[in-house]
Motif scaffolding. Structure first.
Motif, PDB file in Angstrom:
ATOM      1  N   GLY A   1     -10.689  17.214  81.384  1.00 12.77           N
ATOM      2  CA  GLY A   1     -10.983  17.445  79.698  1.00 12.77           C
ATOM      3  C   GLY A   1     -11.997  16.748  79.237  1.00 12.77           C
ATOM      4  N   ALA A   2     -12.498  15.576  79.660  1.00  7.77           N
ATOM      5  CA  ALA A   2     -13.693  15.097  79.163  1.00  7.77           C
ATOM      6  C   ALA A   2     -15.023  15.630  79.442  1.00  7.77           C
ATOM      7  N   GLY A   3     -14.994  16.219  80.401  1.00  8.67           N
ATOM      8  CA  GLY A   3     -16.266  17.016  80.608  1.00  8.67           C
ATOM      9  C   GLY A   3     -17.685  16.275  80.904  1.00  8.67           C
ATOM     10  N   ALA A   4     -18.625  16.711  79.905  1.00  8.94           N
ATOM     11  CA  ALA A   4     -19.969  15.941  79.909  1.00  8.94           C
ATOM     12  C   ALA A   4     -19.870  14.870  79.494  1.00  8.94           C
ATOM     13  N   ASP A   5     -18.755  14.205  78.787  1.00  5.86           N
ATOM     14  CA  ASP A   5     -18.686  13.016  78.356  1.00  5.86           C
ATOM     15  C   ASP A   5     -17.935  11.933  79.267  1.00  5.86           C
ATOM     16  N   ALA A   6     -17.705  12.416  80.405  1.00  4.42           N
ATOM     17  CA  ALA A   6     -16.845  11.576  81.342  1.00  4.42           C
ATOM     18  C   ALA A   6     -17.566  10.387  81.709  1.00  4.42           C
ATOM     19  N   GLU A   7     -18.925  10.244  81.728  1.00  7.04           N
ATOM     20  CA  GLU A   7     -19.607   8.885  82.273  1.00  7.04           C
ATOM     21  C   GLU A   7     -19.224   8.025  81.177  1.00  7.04           C
ATOM     22  N   ALA A   8     -18.884   8.351  79.782  1.00  7.23           N
ATOM     23  CA  ALA A   8     -18.712   7.517  78.792  1.00  7.23           C
ATOM     24  C   ALA A   8     -16.954   6.997  78.540  1.00  7.23           C
ATOM     25  N   VAL A   9     -16.328   7.463  79.673  1.00 10.84           N
ATOM     26  CA  VAL A   9     -14.992   6.902  79.690  1.00 10.84           C
ATOM     27  C   VAL A   9     -14.639   5.637  80.443  1.00 10.84           C
ATOM     28  N   GLU A  10     -14.223   4.754  79.975  1.00  9.42           N
ATOM     29  CA  GLU A  10     -13.850   3.493  80.394  1.00  9.42           C
ATOM     30  C   GLU A  10     -12.495   3.454  81.246  1.00  9.42           C
ATOM     31  N   GLY A  11     -11.519   4.541  80.675  1.00  8.19           N
ATOM     32  CA  GLY A  11     -10.245   4.617  81.212  1.00  8.19           C
ATOM     33  C   GLY A  11      -9.621   5.239  80.232  1.00  8.19           C
ATOM     34  N   CYS A  12      -8.290   5.070  79.994  1.00  9.79           N
ATOM     35  CA  CYS A  12      -7.338   5.761  79.103  1.00  9.79           C
ATOM     36  C   CYS A  12      -6.531   4.643  78.464  1.00  9.79           C
ATOM     37  N   MET A  13      -5.941   5.092  77.037  1.00 10.21           N
ATOM     38  CA  MET A  13      -5.222   4.337  76.411  1.00 10.21           C
ATOM     39  C   MET A  13      -3.764   5.171  76.309  1.00 10.21           C
ATOM     40  N   ILE A  14      -2.450   4.467  76.373  1.00  9.09           N
ATOM     41  CA  ILE A  14      -1.273   5.088  76.405  1.00  9.09           C
ATOM     42  C   ILE A  14      -0.433   4.343  75.022  1.00  9.09           C
ATOM     43  N   LYS A  15      -0.202   5.319  74.375  1.00 11.40           N
ATOM     44  CA  LYS A  15       0.461   4.653  72.981  1.00 11.40           C
ATOM     45  C   LYS A  15       1.884   5.358  72.579  1.00 11.40           C
ATOM     46  N   ARG A  16       2.661   4.515  72.248  1.00  9.72           N
ATOM     47  CA  ARG A  16       4.105   5.167  71.955  1.00  9.72           C
ATOM     48  C   ARG A  16       3.788   5.971  70.701  1.00  9.72           C
ATOM     49  N   LEU A  17       4.474   7.103  70.760  1.00 12.28           N
ATOM     50  CA  LEU A  17       4.394   8.148  69.503  1.00 12.28           C
ATOM     51  C   LEU A  17       5.155   7.516  68.263  1.00 12.28           C
ATOM     52  N   GLU A  18       6.155   6.707  68.620  1.00 14.40           N
ATOM     53  CA  GLU A  18       6.799   6.159  67.417  1.00 14.40           C
ATOM     54  C   GLU A  18       6.255   4.985  66.649  1.00 14.40           C
ATOM     55  N   SER A  19       5.121   4.366  67.253  1.00 13.54           N
ATOM     56  CA  SER A  19       4.464   3.175  67.146  1.00 13.54           C
ATOM     57  C   SER A  19       3.803   3.187  65.567  1.00 13.54           C
ATOM     58  N   PRO A  20       4.496   2.077  64.749  1.00 16.46           N
ATOM     59  CA  PRO A  20       3.556   1.974  63.393  1.00 16.46           C
ATOM     60  C   PRO A  20       2.326   1.294  63.795  1.00 16.46           C
ATOM     61  N   TYR A  21       1.133   1.251  63.023  1.00 16.53           N
ATOM     62  CA  TYR A  21      -0.006   0.738  63.094  1.00 16.53           C
ATOM     63  C   TYR A  21       0.223  -0.875  62.828  1.00 16.53           C
ATOM     64  N   LEU A  22       0.338  -1.827  63.676  1.00 14.43           N
ATOM     65  CA  LEU A  22       0.728  -3.191  63.476  1.00 14.43           C
ATOM     66  C   LEU A  22      -0.621  -3.914  63.865  1.00 14.43           C
ATOM     67  N   PRO A  23      -0.752  -5.070  62.887  1.00 17.63           N
ATOM     68  CA  PRO A  23      -1.944  -5.895  63.226  1.00 17.63           C
ATOM     69  C   PRO A  23      -1.785  -6.858  64.231  1.00 17.63           C
ATOM     70  N   GLY A  24      -2.983  -6.936  64.982  1.00 14.43           N
ATOM     71  CA  GLY A  24      -2.939  -7.883  66.153  1.00 14.43           C
ATOM     72  C   GLY A  24      -2.477  -7.165  67.611  1.00 14.43           C
ATOM     73  N   ARG A  25      -2.041  -7.942  68.349  1.00  9.15           N
ATOM     74  CA  ARG A  25      -1.623  -7.205  69.821  1.00  9.15           C
ATOM     75  C   ARG A  25      -0.169  -7.188  70.037  1.00  9.15           C
ATOM     76  N   PRO A  26       0.697  -6.647  69.469  1.00  9.30           N
ATOM     77  CA  PRO A  26       2.013  -6.441  69.606  1.00  9.30           C
ATOM     78  C   PRO A  26       2.469  -5.973  71.012  1.00  9.30           C
ATOM     79  N   LYS A  27       3.426  -6.402  71.435  1.00  6.67           N
ATOM     80  CA  LYS A  27       3.918  -5.780  72.798  1.00  6.67           C
ATOM     81  C   LYS A  27       4.924  -4.854  72.717  1.00  6.67           C
ATOM     82  N   GLY A  28       4.410  -3.793  73.830  1.00  6.81           N
ATOM     83  CA  GLY A  28       5.555  -2.595  73.966  1.00  6.81           C
ATOM     84  C   GLY A  28       4.898  -1.517  73.126  1.00  6.81           C
ATOM     85  N   HIS A  29       3.945  -1.538  72.628  1.00  9.72           N
ATOM     86  CA  HIS A  29       3.375  -0.271  71.736  1.00  9.72           C
ATOM     87  C   HIS A  29       2.114   0.212  72.381  1.00  9.72           C
ATOM     88  N   TRP A  30       0.961  -0.336  72.670  1.00  6.04           N
ATOM     89  CA  TRP A  30      -0.247   0.233  73.063  1.00  6.04           C
ATOM     90  C   TRP A  30      -0.518  -0.510  74.605  1.00  6.04           C
TER      91      TRP A  30
END
Length: 545
Positions: free
Chosen positions: A374-403
């Motif tokens: 799905g990245a198509g022509a932009d694939a070379e600008a992809v570093e990898g992927c992010m995995i995010k919990r659908l129930e996660s609030p937006y928390l400051p810092g680096r909380p564990k178990g969310h992203w």
């Protein structure tokens, strides 16, 4: 000033996180205003002095010591502040010891002509520790193992509140933070920001580990591409008089809007977007190297706006109009983001598309081949992927178990060690910064090594000692602090180098520039003549390069 110096000295030698927090909290609790607020600002990067720079310090010490002796000492010690603090001539009975508020005021307000005399008078009055602390304050590089987050955590402990609460109000405050301390000590109300376009602390991720996949249900998360740009927060708000204020913040809260007026013009709705700043040309995301042409500029030309058009790929929506969405789950924020971007209606802002998957194996395949997923022509600008919990609030810092972030596998190439230089700080006695190259056909038709990168990490402390010994035994030439190490087809040391990206560059002799190179393995077993050739690297160049 002496008490501030004592704090920095103790923190520099204290390895334990909780002990550092206790030291800072005790200092803040027992030190009066405004000293404690200025110390907190120094530890969180909140003090910037326009005219006080490292060049001023070098000029002052050059007037008082032998330049050769200073160069040798600096090369050995590896830290400018520490070297100057130790070498500064002692003047018994000099001026009174300066107070921290007086030093900060002087550094802020003194002109270029007055500043050298002022700094020299302070250095004359202070002892070694005080001189070191003063110079660290001037250079802005404390290097005492204290992050801004840790310092804020220590401050929050004064009031027994979570550090996230301090983060929420932080960017509406100014040193020496009198209202913050009044709130923390129960003497005043919680500070409220009046800025219509403030910075909100960003939410960060953790690298995913093998065991994490067993703990996460793919149905409970969304995945999206991790783009190779810089994380930004695009914020727009309206003052009571109707004036619109628009800012573009880096992830650390620096306003970089002046370099991106094209982005600012596109933000015509009140809100705060969390996304990735990229350059998008001819409907294709360009390399990070291309984005660098626009970064760190106070202004840009009309030609640059055309050649390097900026773009925001939106990840999240923190504020919609006057509604703060950060406590909502990601699934709800995503719906609001889609609607917000649609209302914005600008080609400069689009959505970061989700990755379709139902199993970790499918996501692994997408990560390995973004173009087909799905990245198509932009694939070379992809570093990898992010995995995010659908129930996660937006928390400051680096909380564990969310992203989580799951970067693409690093690329590997075998290179030959060419040059070495001593490191800084704890590594100042070791040759730890290494320049390496690959083979190519030279002008005379014979093979020659050409530098392709420099790395100073990826090896253990034990391997560092071995490498240092190797450099000393195989030095064939010296260029100031740099040693040239024997590198021929028959004799030399091979590194397996891992890197995350490769671009063409006019600044390097090889014509190539690696992104985030590190030494993955020391190939004591491999002859240098069998290291890789420039053609192998050129084959890895992105099609958009």
């Amino acid at each position: 000033m002496n008490r501030f110096a004592w704090l920095l000295d103790r923190l520099a030698y204290e390895p334990r996180r909780n002990a550092k927090i206790a030291l800072i909290a005790d200092y803040l609790r027992t030190t009066p205003d405004p000293d404690r607020g200025l110390a907190l600002a120094a530890m969180t990067g909140g003090l910037v002095f326009a005219n006080a720079k490292a060049g001023l310090i070098r000029a002052l010490i050059a007037e008082r010591t032998d330049p050769v002796l200073f160069a040798l000492s600096y090369d050995y010690v590896g830290d400018l502040s520490e070297t100057v603090a130790l070498m500064w001539p002692v003047k018994h009975g000099a001026n009174d010891i300066p107070h921290l508020p007086d030093v900060v005021e002087g550094l802020r307000n003194a002109g270029k002509a007055e500043l050298p005399r002022l700094v020299a008078s302070w250095l004359d009055a202070l002892d070694e520790n005080g001189r070191w602390a003063l110079l660290k304050l001037i250079t802005g590089s404390l290097r005492i193992g204290v992050s801004a987050r840790l310092a804020k955590t220590a401050a929050a402990s004064l009031g027994g509140i979570p550090a996230d609460e301090v983060e929420q109000v932080w960017h509406g405050l100014e040193p020496p933070y009198a209202t913050l301390f009044a709130w923390l000590e129960g003497k005043g109300p919680r500070p409220e920001a009046t800025d219509p376009a403030p910075f909100r602390p960003v939410m960060l991720s953790h690298p995913i580990e093998e065991g994490d996949f067993d703990k996460i249900n793919p149905k409970d998360v969304q995945a999206e591409w991790k783009w190779d740009g810089i994380r930004v927060q695009a914020v727009s708000g309206t003052r009571p008089d109707g004036t619109r204020v628009t800012r573009l913040f880096s992830r650390t809260g620096e306003d970089i809007a002046a370099a991106f007026p094209d982005v600012v013009e596109a933000l015509v709705l009140d809100g705060a977007i969390d996304g990735e700043l990229l350059v998008r040309r001819e409907e294709t995301v360009q390399s990070f190297n291309t984005l660098q042409q626009r970064l760190n500029r106070k202004s840009v030309t009309a030609k640059m706006l055309v050649e390097y058009p900026a773009h925001i790929r939106a990840y999240d929506l923190l504020v919609d109009g006057e509604v703060d969405l950060r406590e909502l789950p990601l699934s709800e924020r995503r719906k609001r983001l889609e609607a917000f971007v649609a209302r914005l209606g600008s080609p400069i802002v689009d959505l970061s598309p989700p990755i379709a998957f139902s199993t970790w194996e499918e996501l692994a395949s997408a990560r390995a081949d973004p173009a087909a997923a799905g990245a198509g022509a932009d694939a070379e600008a992809v570093e990898g992927c992010m995995i995010k919990r659908l129930e996660s609030p937006y928390l400051p810092g680096r909380p564990k178990g969310h992203w989580w972030k799951w970067k693409r596998e690093a690329r590997l190439v075998d290179c030959v060690l060419m040059y070495a230089q001593r490191g800084h700080g704890k590594r100042s006695s070791f040759y730890s910064d290494f320049t390496f190259g690959v083979w190519r056909v030279g002008e005379e038709g014979t093979d020659e090594l050409v530098p392709v990168g420099k790395a100073y990490f990826g090896f253990t402390d034990e391997e560092l000692i071995e490498l240092d010994c190797y450099v000393r035994k195989h030095t064939q030439n010296r260029f100031g602090p740099v040693r040239e190490v024997t590198h021929t087809v028959e004799s030399g040391l091979v590194f397996e180098v891992a890197f995350e990206g490769l671009q063409r560059s006019t600044r390097h002799k090889s014509g190539l520039a690696m992104r985030f190179p590190r030494i993955s393995r020391i190939r004591w077993d491999k002859p240098p003549g069998e290291a890789d050739r420039i053609e192998a690297l050129e084959a890895l160049l992105p099609s958009t390069g």
